[in-house]
Write an enzyme that holds these catalytic residues in place. Structure first.
Site, PDB file in Angstrom:
ATOM      1  N   LYS A  64      51.967  41.655  41.834  1.00  0.00           N
ATOM      2  CA  LYS A  64      51.940  40.208  41.563  1.00  0.00           C
ATOM      3  C   LYS A  64      52.101  39.404  42.856  1.00  0.00           C
ATOM      4  CE  LYS A  64      52.382  36.174  39.980  1.00  0.00           C
ATOM      5  NZ  LYS A  64      51.472  35.392  39.179  1.00  0.00           N
ATOM      6  N   CYS A 113      53.819  28.769  42.869  1.00  0.00           N
ATOM      7  CA  CYS A 113      53.452  30.189  42.918  1.00  0.00           C
ATOM      8  C   CYS A 113      53.134  30.609  44.348  1.00  0.00           C
ATOM      9  CB  CYS A 113      52.247  30.421  42.020  1.00  0.00           C
ATOM     10  SG  CYS A 113      52.482  29.699  40.400  1.00  0.00           S
TER      11      CYS A 113
HETATM   12  N1  SAJ Z   1      44.333  25.467  47.503  1.00  0.00           N
HETATM   13  C1  SAJ Z   1      43.678  25.188  48.686  1.00  0.00           C
HETATM   14  N2  SAJ Z   1      42.452  25.738  48.901  1.00  0.00           N
HETATM   15  C2  SAJ Z   1      41.866  26.544  47.984  1.00  0.00           C
HETATM   16  C3  SAJ Z   1      42.534  26.840  46.787  1.00  0.00           C
HETATM   17  C4  SAJ Z   1      43.776  26.294  46.572  1.00  0.00           C
HETATM   18  O1  SAJ Z   1      44.175  24.456  49.534  1.00  0.00           O
HETATM   19  O2  SAJ Z   1      40.747  26.996  48.232  1.00  0.00           O
HETATM   20  C5  SAJ Z   1      45.648  24.890  47.241  1.00  0.00           C
HETATM   21  C6  SAJ Z   1      45.712  24.075  45.950  1.00  0.00           C
HETATM   22  O3  SAJ Z   1      45.264  22.773  46.142  1.00  0.00           O
HETATM   23  C7  SAJ Z   1      47.177  24.144  45.609  1.00  0.00           C
HETATM   24  C8  SAJ Z   1      47.574  25.531  46.084  1.00  0.00           C
HETATM   25  O4  SAJ Z   1      46.564  25.940  46.998  1.00  0.00           O
HETATM   26  O5  SAJ Z   1      47.932  23.203  46.323  1.00  0.00           O
HETATM   27  C9  SAJ Z   1      47.711  26.569  45.010  1.00  0.00           C
HETATM   28  O6  SAJ Z   1      46.729  26.358  43.995  1.00  0.00           O
HETATM   29  P1  SAJ Z   1      45.829  27.507  43.378  1.00  0.00           P
HETATM   30  O7  SAJ Z   1      44.895  26.872  42.437  1.00  0.00           O
HETATM   31  O8  SAJ Z   1      45.251  28.339  44.443  1.00  0.00           O
HETATM   32  O9  SAJ Z   1      46.860  28.462  42.639  1.00  0.00           O
HETATM   33  P2  SAJ Z   1      48.100  28.204  41.639  1.00  0.00           P
HETATM   34  O10 SAJ Z   1      49.355  28.178  42.449  1.00  0.00           O
HETATM   35  O11 SAJ Z   1      47.863  27.075  40.707  1.00  0.00           O
HETATM   36  O12 SAJ Z   1      48.062  29.572  40.784  1.00  0.00           O
HETATM   37  C10 SAJ Z   1      48.218  30.823  41.449  1.00  0.00           C
HETATM   38  C11 SAJ Z   1      47.109  31.769  40.973  1.00  0.00           C
HETATM   39  N3  SAJ Z   1      47.091  32.972  41.817  1.00  0.00           N
HETATM   40  C12 SAJ Z   1      45.931  33.458  42.338  1.00  0.00           C
HETATM   41  O13 SAJ Z   1      44.863  32.933  42.171  1.00  0.00           O
HETATM   42  C13 SAJ Z   1      46.056  34.715  43.119  1.00  0.00           C
HETATM   43  C14 SAJ Z   1      47.346  32.137  39.504  1.00  0.00           C
HETATM   44  O14 SAJ Z   1      46.407  33.093  39.085  1.00  0.00           O
HETATM   45  C15 SAJ Z   1      48.762  32.696  39.329  1.00  0.00           C
HETATM   46  O15 SAJ Z   1      49.029  33.015  37.983  1.00  0.00           O
HETATM   47  C16 SAJ Z   1      49.718  31.607  39.763  1.00  0.00           C
HETATM   48  O16 SAJ Z   1      49.492  31.341  41.142  1.00  0.00           O
HETATM   49  C17 SAJ Z   1      51.157  32.065  39.520  1.00  0.00           C
HETATM   50  O17 SAJ Z   1      51.776  31.583  38.567  1.00  0.00           O
HETATM   51  O18 SAJ Z   1      51.623  32.963  40.226  1.00  0.00           O
END
Ligand code: SAJ
Length: 415
Positions: free
Chosen positions: A206, A260
């Protein structure tokens, strides 16, 4: 189908949809939370956060008889603990006190042979270090009186209901037969593969998944800084690079928020400080982005003769688009950073956030736009795509590469 009675402990962003999904697929479920107001709100039929498809799921779960209470059930066969796991900001290590407290309360009431599933994200070794000893403290034996399992979630806020149904999952158990029994409960709704493995592997997997994403975003953010320093368009470069069949660089932006990705990577740094160099560096890069946005804002103000920071407004307070979750959001990180420099809180607006969480937060988009000359777009909510026609004659710093949404007459910059 399994007819085990499930008690989901912790009805937050993960526990609540999971409980409702199980209930709506025929699993008898009791949802427990220590927050009285939250339980009362759910009992009265009101959801506590917004998420696509959640209302419909709630209606199905209620029709299937889900119960909400402040008490731990003494009748459940399976407990699913889904409580927060913050990290200690200094040591970067997991702070397991919510998990410990919830498991203790389960052990106080549970029947012989109960299965305790920790669904909260935990750092590798947490069950051995913090949870297993609790069983002995209660005079019980793991594997006889109580079984331990770790079943981390993988759902993404913004698309939780779909991902709960379709994502594959991991279940870590001491005893594969117990793992299979828990698998049957998740399989009541989950259409993805469910891997049964041991507990440490599940814990590590995870954290590894979220860290992978953190590092990929950090790479994009570092590229953004390199390209900015030398007049190159990072978005165009990433777009073309991603045409390579084995390249998939994520998007640069104003930082990484949420509870996360911006937290879990620190678990590895905290536990393996001598080894986790790349991971630490990625975290630092992502954490540096809100300050980078501020520097870029100052540059753009200067270029456009805007001298008063009072004429600058930040659109977006949540950690990403179309959610109402503000935990660790880049905008709040930026406001904190300004506070440390004794600067007053900036003007902000977010259509998803109705609660007043910063001093100069607008509730009306038109009024917000009217009161500023420079809009810094921290999140590209669907609302912005619908309402950007109302933005004219402004300077815009688009940190999210929203695309060609802006009407002519605005001066648009990227990060
Ligand atoms: N972000 C970027 N660039 C990107 C993608 C995201 O800057 O290309 C930023 C987003 O704006 C945000 C942060 O990263 O601020 C995190 O957002 P996210 O959409 O990447 O992820 P989370 O935190 O909403 O959810 C993640 C997911 N993990 C993965 O994709 C590996 C989700 O599947 C997990 O269940 C979740 O963490 C968790 O609960 O652990």
């Amino acid at each position: 189908m399994s007819k085990d009675l499930v008690n989901v402990v912790g009805l937050g962003y993960i526990g609540l949809p999971t409980a409702m999904m199980m209930a709506s697929h025929g699993v008898p479920v009791i949802g427990t939370d220590y927050k009285k107001e939250l339980v009362e709100s759910l009992q009265a039929g009101h959801l506590t956060f917004q998420e696509k498809g959640l209302k419909e799921l709630f209606a199905q779960a209620k029709a299937s008889g889900i119960q909400f209470t402040g008490e731990y059930s003494d009748q459940a066969n399976i407990y699913i603990v889904s409580v927060p796991t913050p990290y200690d900001k200094k040591s970067k290590r997991i702070d397991p006190h919510y998990v410990v407290s919830a498991v203790k309360q389960v052990l106080d009431v549970c029947r012989k042979g109960a299965i305790v599933v920790v669904e909260s994200t935990i750092s590798p070794g947490t069950i051995d270090r913090f949870v297993r000893p609790l069983v002995a403290e209660h005079g019980l034996k793991v594997g006889e009186d109580v079984h331990l399992v770790h079943a981390p979630e993988r759902i993404i806020p913004g698309n939780m209901v779909y991902e709960l149904l379709h994502n594959s999952r991991t279940i870590g158990a001491d005893d594969p037969a117990v793992g299979e029994r828990v698998k049957a409960v998740y399989a009541s709704f989950c259409q993805g593969d469910i891997e049964v493995t041991d507990i440490r592997t599940a814990e590590m997997t995870k954290v590894v998944e979220n860290t992978y994403r953190d590092i990929n975003i950090a790479y994009a953010n570092e590229l953004l800084k390199i390209c900015r320093s030398d007049g190159m368009d990072v978005h165009e470069i990433i777009r073309i690079a991603n045409k390579h069949p084995r390249v998939n660089i994520l998007s640069p932006g104003p930082g990484v928020g949420g509870h996360c990705i911006s937290v879990d990577s620190w678990f590895l740094v905290g536990d393996y400080p001598e080894l986790a160099h790349l991971i630490r560096q990625a975290r630092l890069i992502n954490d540096s982005m809100p300050d980078f946005v501020l520097e870029r804002t100052e540059q753009i103000m200067e270029e456009n003769g805007i001298t008063d920071f009072d004429r600058v407004g930040f659109y977006g307070l949540t950690y990403k688009e179309n959610v109402d979750d503000v935990r660790e959001s880049p905008t709040l990180q930026l406001i904190e950073s300004m506070k440390r420099h004794l600067a007053p809180s900036p003007k902000c607006y977010d259509p998803m956030v109705k609660k007043q969480i910063t001093p100069r937060q607008y509730q009306d988009f038109q009024a917000f736009v009217q009161d500023i000359d420079l809009m810094v777009v921290m999140i590209c909510h669907d609302h912005l795509k619908e309402c950007c026609g109302d933005v004219t004659g402004k300077v815009i710093l688009d940190t999210r590469n929203c695309g060609k949404i802006w009407p002519a007459g605005n001066t648009v910059y990227s990060l």
